[in-house]
Design an enzyme around this catalytic site. Structure first.
Site, PDB file in Angstrom:
ATOM      1  CB  THR A  45     -99.092   8.883 -14.434  1.00  0.00           C
ATOM      2  OG1 THR A  45    -100.358   8.756 -13.811  1.00  0.00           O
ATOM      3  CG2 THR A  45     -98.848   7.680 -15.307  1.00  0.00           C
ATOM      4  CB  THR A 125    -102.112  14.032 -16.875  1.00  0.00           C
ATOM      5  OG1 THR A 125    -102.795  12.858 -16.454  1.00  0.00           O
ATOM      6  CG2 THR A 125    -100.767  13.689 -17.474  1.00  0.00           C
TER       7      THR A 125
END
Ligand code: ASP
Length: 357
Positions: A45, A125
């Protein structure tokens, strides 16, 4: 008079030029005396883009390259000399063992260079903690290695990527971060790769250091370390990725009510050399699964019990089958079991490693 004025003007101009040169020299000196931090980008991301500043789900991960990521944080130039490299550009659900090995080898090569002070890895993540713990077990240096990511894509309002990159580079450039194992830095927190875990699918403060707490915090971009991790890491482990082109297959089987044994049978049939049980509670296994787990062990597959609860230790219990995964969550237990199996098949030695690392 005009002669004097000209002289005065030339002196002024000369003064400006020479002081300008002096300023440039000082800046160059500062630049060259700053520590060199290498940033390895893998995607996620933090390198993602969405359609609008409010889109924080359904955006595209792994779009921006390392250079673009670094340019988005101009203040990096005050902290370190940074160089960027692309190792992969994928969402972290697509990080494979091949990418892990490539990354680890590159980190070791960079850290062996005297001019490199530390390494930062930008990562999705979702599986960041697995890569961080893998590196914590195979990096052969005391220099800081910091893994970071972001929960919001680069296009989102208050995107957290630039601040997390700045914090990660700051920690990697800091001599106080040496010898602490691989660190996870996001959202002002410094956590050990051994203990830090993603705990929430959406929120900015998702990374938590269960039970043992964070080992430090960044205040005004200054890292403050409070505690050290007792488990062995990096230079203290026997794992050597330079000799590895692949990793043994280790699967995770998730425990639940009405659990059957067929997932264990399937893992063994697929060639798993190790199985991590994500057991209920403190690593409990249902009676229905025990015959299959026993069959796996009899075939030489190393079975490790862990807990699906997200924290806590797995205690010895003769009702169940398998080695004890200490307080590693299932995904980190898988990382350690893969590496353990590159060194030994002896269950007693593997058990020892689960206590040490
Ligand atoms: N799916 C993304 C990834 O792990 C999520 C993130 O980076 O936050 O790559």
């Amino acid at each position: 008079m005009s002669k004097y004025r000209n002289l005065f003007c030339s002196a002024l101009v000369f003064g400006f030029i020479s002081s300008g040169t002096a300023i440039a020299q000082v800046q160059n000196q500062t630049q060259t005396t700053l520590p060199h931090v290498a940033v390895l980008a893998t995607g996620g991301t933090i390198a993602g883009t969405g359609a609008s500043e409010t889109q924080t789900t359904g955006y595209k991960s792994g779009v921006l390259t390392a250079d673009v990521l670094l340019k988005s944080v101009p203040s990096l130039g005050k902290v370190a000399r940074v160089s960027g490299e692309q190792v992969s550009n994928v969402g972290s659900e697509n990080i494979t063992n091949e990418i892990l090995l490539k990354l680890a080898k590159r980190v070791n090569t960079l850290l062996a260079q005297p001019d490199i002070a530390g390494v930062v890895i930008t990562h999705g993540t979702d599986t960041l903690e697995e890569t961080a713990y893998f590196l914590n077990l195979v990096v052969k240096s005391d220099k800081p290695v910091v893994v970071t990511g972001s929960m919001r894509p680069s296009t989102a309002i208050s995107a957290d990527g630039p601040s997390n990159i700045l914090q990660a580079v700051t920690v990697a450039a800091s001599p106080t971060a040496r010898g602490r194992g691989v660190l996870i830095v996001l959202n002002d927190r410094i956590g050990s790769a051994r203990y830090t875990t993603k705990t929430n699918a959406n929120t900015l403060d998702t990374f938590k250091s269960s039970d043992d707490g964070f080992i430090g915090t960044l205040i005004d971009q200054v890292p403050h370390f409070e505690t050290a991790v007792a488990k062995l890491q990096t230079t203290q482990t026997p794992f050597d990725v330079s000799k590895l082109d692949s990793l043994p297959e280790v699967d995770i089987v998730y425990g639940h009510q009405n659990d059957g044994g067929y997932m264990y049978d399937a893992a063994v049939a697929h060639g798993a050399r190790g199985i991590v049980v994500a057991g209920v509670g403190a690593g409990s296994e249902s009676l229905l699964t025990l015959p299959s787990i026993k069959k796996a062990v009899d075939k030489g597959v190393v079975v490790v019990r862990s807990s699906r609860t997200g924290s806590g230790y797995v205690p010895e219990d003769s009702a169940y089958i398998g080695l004890l995964g200490d307080n590693l969550n299932p995904q980190k237990a898988r990382v350690l079991l893969m590496l353990a199996l590159t060194v030994t098949n002896d269950p007693a030695r593997v058990q020892e490693m689960f206590q040490q690392f």
